[in-house]
Write a protein that holds these residues in place. Structure first.
Motif, short mmCIF file in Angstrom:
data_model
loop_
_atom_site.label_atom_id
_atom_site.label_comp_id
_atom_site.label_asym_id
_atom_site.label_seq_id
_atom_site.Cartn_x
_atom_site.Cartn_y
_atom_site.Cartn_z
N ALA A 434 -35.87 -58.79 65.24
CA ALA A 434 -36.00 -59.69 64.10
C ALA A 434 -37.33 -59.57 63.36
CB ALA A 434 -35.77 -61.14 64.53
N GLU A 435 -37.94 -58.40 63.37
CA GLU A 435 -39.14 -58.18 62.54
C GLU A 435 -38.79 -58.27 61.07
OE1 GLU A 435 -42.09 -55.68 60.24
OE2 GLU A 435 -39.91 -55.53 60.41
N GLU A 436 -37.63 -57.72 60.72
CA GLU A 436 -37.23 -57.68 59.31
C GLU A 436 -36.91 -59.07 58.76
OE1 GLU A 436 -37.71 -55.18 57.72
OE2 GLU A 436 -37.40 -53.37 58.90
N LEU A 437 -36.76 -60.06 59.63
CA LEU A 437 -36.46 -61.42 59.19
C LEU A 437 -37.71 -62.27 59.12
CD1 LEU A 437 -33.22 -62.08 61.26
CD2 LEU A 437 -33.42 -61.15 58.95
N GLY A 438 -38.89 -61.63 59.28
CA GLY A 438 -40.14 -62.38 59.21
C GLY A 438 -40.92 -62.41 60.50
N LEU A 439 -40.99 -61.28 61.21
CA LEU A 439 -41.78 -61.14 62.45
C LEU A 439 -41.36 -62.17 63.50
CD1 LEU A 439 -45.38 -60.71 60.92
CD2 LEU A 439 -43.49 -59.08 60.96
N LYS A 440 -40.08 -62.49 63.57
CA LYS A 440 -39.63 -63.57 64.45
C LYS A 440 -39.78 -63.22 65.93
CE LYS A 440 -36.37 -65.81 61.28
NZ LYS A 440 -37.01 -67.13 61.29
N GLY A 441 -39.43 -61.99 66.31
CA GLY A 441 -39.54 -61.62 67.72
C GLY A 441 -40.97 -61.58 68.20
N SER A 442 -41.87 -60.97 67.43
CA SER A 442 -43.27 -60.88 67.84
C SER A 442 -43.95 -62.25 67.79
CB SER A 442 -44.02 -59.88 66.95
OG SER A 442 -43.83 -60.17 65.58
N ALA A 443 -43.56 -63.09 66.81
CA ALA A 443 -44.13 -64.43 66.73
C ALA A 443 -43.75 -65.25 67.96
CB ALA A 443 -43.66 -65.12 65.46
#
Length: 673
Positions: A434-443
């Motif tokens: 989910a990086e492409e959705l706004g860095l969701k996984g890394s956040a």
């Protein structure tokens, strides 16, 4: 530092006074020392070079081709092509499993970190039940297909697919095929789609735009051959071969231009039909009707009298569809509720209500190589494996060979190379969703790190597929003048020390121009440098976020150099080298001979009493260097050539002796003053 022959001449000139005082016997030895020092500076073994040389271009290319759907891969016991890794796409889970399997094959123990990407309330409009009463499928206005099983206690409905069309009704045929009567997204035409694998994948049987068939709202089969579909503006379709072919039927005149919303079969040519005006056509005594507020009515006398079929069932959502199972139980779908009703044909009525939350789960894949000395200190090498296509349907086509199969392939290949390496500190590999959705996984990852862990640095690899900027370099994103600087310099050193076609260039130094990628999610949450490697001119990539982002347009040599740069910096940061000490060792001092100071290196495998001393040729103690209990490790002692009284010892030959526990080691050293 590299010392040239010319520089050696200068060194000799500088040391002329010292050389003049040497005896003829000592002068050759001093010359040997100078040459030895220069030679060792030039020819030190480049262990990182050897490590980086293990990164294989073919291995990287193979991973990119498999992740971007060019080559088939074995996932979950089936050969699949991963044509999209869009976070909301079911194929994303194939990619996640592929990465998991790769990590396991390399000898790691990977885990999946689950997190919620989105939480929506679905509007259910279709339902079907298996012949064995053990599986239920539900469809929604958004075209999403959910499934639940009896074996799981009907505890949850999992999203398994999303099809191009509003699902108006689901039907499970005797042939095991699930059919969906749909309204196509973006226009009012109807569609019939079918699935032979339990709803995981779907194919188009009828495309209404070709025959001006409008939204198909209902589909019914009498047996394995005769079927009927109908919808808006009186659209009628018939089949007599189990749905292989369909023909358009004008239908009864009274249905013209009316929207048909429900149907049932009572014979090869006998159907019940419900229109928007509430017309009900039946030729049976038993009739079920459903409607607002969860109302489910049953008539056993052809509609003369009615009773509540689910008396006492607290369902409140408007019912859109219902289906009968083989035990004459009724399953209804509406709002975000699935209700199972036993209408009490023989006993008291009973029901079960299952609320669906359309939860989209993300999954970060995490695995690590534990450090042998200080495992609580870690360095992260990461990238994101999800992809997107903004010009095409990302559910269908988002190969992402560059963005970001290239970064994912680098992380996996570095993990393969480092799988047997020894590190003082832990190396953690993370592939974010989910990086492409706004860095969701890394956040999510950064917000949930273990506060007991100390992170030495985060190196993120995002789309390192080709040199679209034409600079001949790979770009580095790191904020200068902050804690990023140390890690940035380490990456630049790694680039300079390796013989690469593409060197690293620090192109993004200001806070304002950092590429929007996963390392930024760590800022303010993790007190560690977090930097990114990205391709030169990535904004000029014509395939960026497009269906044309395929392997043909990436440069494997460019990706190889990016992986080697990252690997070198990770290895240095994690303390790459030999593993834990296994025995007592005393190494030759360096330099030797020496005239001002020398390094004496020794190793002990456990905590013990250590004595390290220098003796002359008569066996007399000249200098006691260590006399203490020492912790297990590799130790370095710098001796300045002075005795215990603080005076320079005379030039000549000496012996250093290490006594550790019951073990003694001796080496010879030479000094000139």
């Amino acid at each position: 530092m590299r010392i040239t022959v010319w520089e050696r001449v200068i060194i000799l000139k500088l040391f002329e006074p010292a050389i003049a005082g040497l005896t003829n016997r000592a002068l050759p030895a001093f010359m040997v020392f100078l040459l030895f020092s220069a030679t060792n500076t030039i020819a030190q073994p480049c262990s990182l070079c050897e490590l980086a040389a293990g990164v294989d271009q073919e291995s990287i290319g193979r991973i990119i081709r498999e992740l971007s759907g060019e080559d088939s891969v074995l996932v979950g016991g089936r050969m699949e092509k991963i044509r999209t890794r869009y976070t909301f796409s079911p194929q994303k889970f194939l990619a996640m499993q592929y990465i998991f399997d790769k990590a396991e094959a390399y000898g790691y123990s990977p885990s999946i970190q689950r997190f919620v990407v989105s939480l929506d309330r679905p509007e259910l409009t279709g339902i079907a039940v298996s012949q064995g009463n053990d599986t239920v499928w539900a469809g929604s206005i958004e075209g999403k297909i959910f499934v639940s099983t009896k074996a799981d206690g009907w505890r949850r409905f999992d999203l398994i697919a999303e099809i191009d069309g509003r699902v108006n009704e689901l039907h499970l045929g005797r042939d095991g095929k699930i059919r969906a009567a749909c309204k196509t997204k973006g226009n009012g035409y109807g569609r019939i789609l079918s699935s032979m694998d339990g709803g995981l994948s779907w194919s188009v049987d009828v495309d209404g735009s070709l025959k001006e068939i409008y939204s198909l709202n209902t589909i019914t089969f009498f047996d394995g051959r005769f079927g009927f579909a109908a919808g808006d503006f009186g659209s009628f379709l018939n089949t007599a071969d189990g749905g292989k072919t369909w023909w358009v039927d004008a239908g009864p005149s009274q249905f013209s231009y009316r929207n048909i919303n429900g149907s049932a079969a009572n014979g090869p040519a006998h159907f019940w039909v419900v229109t928007e005006a509430g017309y009900l056509f039946d030729d049976s005594l038993t009739v079920l009707a459903a409607g607002g507020g969860g109302s489910l009515l049953l008539s056993e006398d052809g509609g003369v009298s009615w009773r509540e079929a689910a008396d006492g069932c607290p369902g409140e959502e408007n019912i859109w569809r219902f289906a009968l199972d083989d035990s004459a139980g009724i399953w209804t779908a509406g709002g975000n509720e699935v209700v199972h009703v036993d209408p009490g044909w023989r006993t008291e009525p009973s029901c079960g209500i299952y609320e669906l939350s359309d939860t989209i789960w993300g999954g970060n894949v995490v695995f690590r190589r534990e450090g042998w000395k200080d495992p609580g200190r870690r360095v992260i090498l990461c990238g994101h494996y999800d992809s997107i296509s903004r010009a095409n349907d990302p559910y269908v086509c988002a190969p992402g060979a560059d963005d970001n199969a290239s970064g994912t392939a680098c992380v996996l290949e570095c993990a393969r190379v480092l799988s047997c390496a020894q590190f003082e500190r832990t190396v953690e590999f993370v592939l974010f969703d989910a990086e492409e959705l706004g860095l969701k996984g890394s956040a999510w990852f950064a917000a949930n790190v273990d506060t007991e862990i100390v992170y030495e640095g985060i190196i993120n690899l995002d789309m390192v597929g080709a040199d679209y900027g034409g600079t001949g370099t790979i770009s580095l994103g790191a904020v200068d003048g902050t804690i990023d600087t140390v890690l940035a310099r380490r990456l630049l050193d790694s680039s300079e020390s390796l013989a690469l076609q593409y060197q690293l260039s620090w192109d993004y130094k200001a806070r304002s121009n950092q590429p929007m990628t996963d390392n930024l999610a760590f800022k303010g949450l993790v007190d560690a440098p977090a930097v990114a490697l990205i391709e030169s001119g990535f904004r000029d990539n014509p395939h960026y976020h497009n269906c044309t982002d395929i392997f043909e347009y990436v440069d494997p040599a460019y990706i190889l150099d990016a992986a080697r740069i990252a690997l070198g910096a990770v290895a240095v940061t994690a303390g790459y080298g030999q593993g834990p000490v296994s025995q007592v060792a005393l190494h030759q001092n360096y330099p030797n001979p020496f005239f001002s100071s020398t390094q004496i290196r020794f190793e002990i495998p456990e905590r013990m009493k250590v004595e390290l001393a220098v003796y002359d040729v008569t066996g007399r103690v000249v200098a006691r260097l260590v006399d203490d209990v020492v912790e297990p490790d590799r130790h370095v002692y710098v001796w300045d050539g002075r005795n215990d009284s603080g005076n320079d010892v005379a030039s000549g030959i000496y012996f250093m002796r290490l006594k550790a526990g019951n073990t003694t080691r001796v080496r010879k050293l030479v000094i000139f003053h």
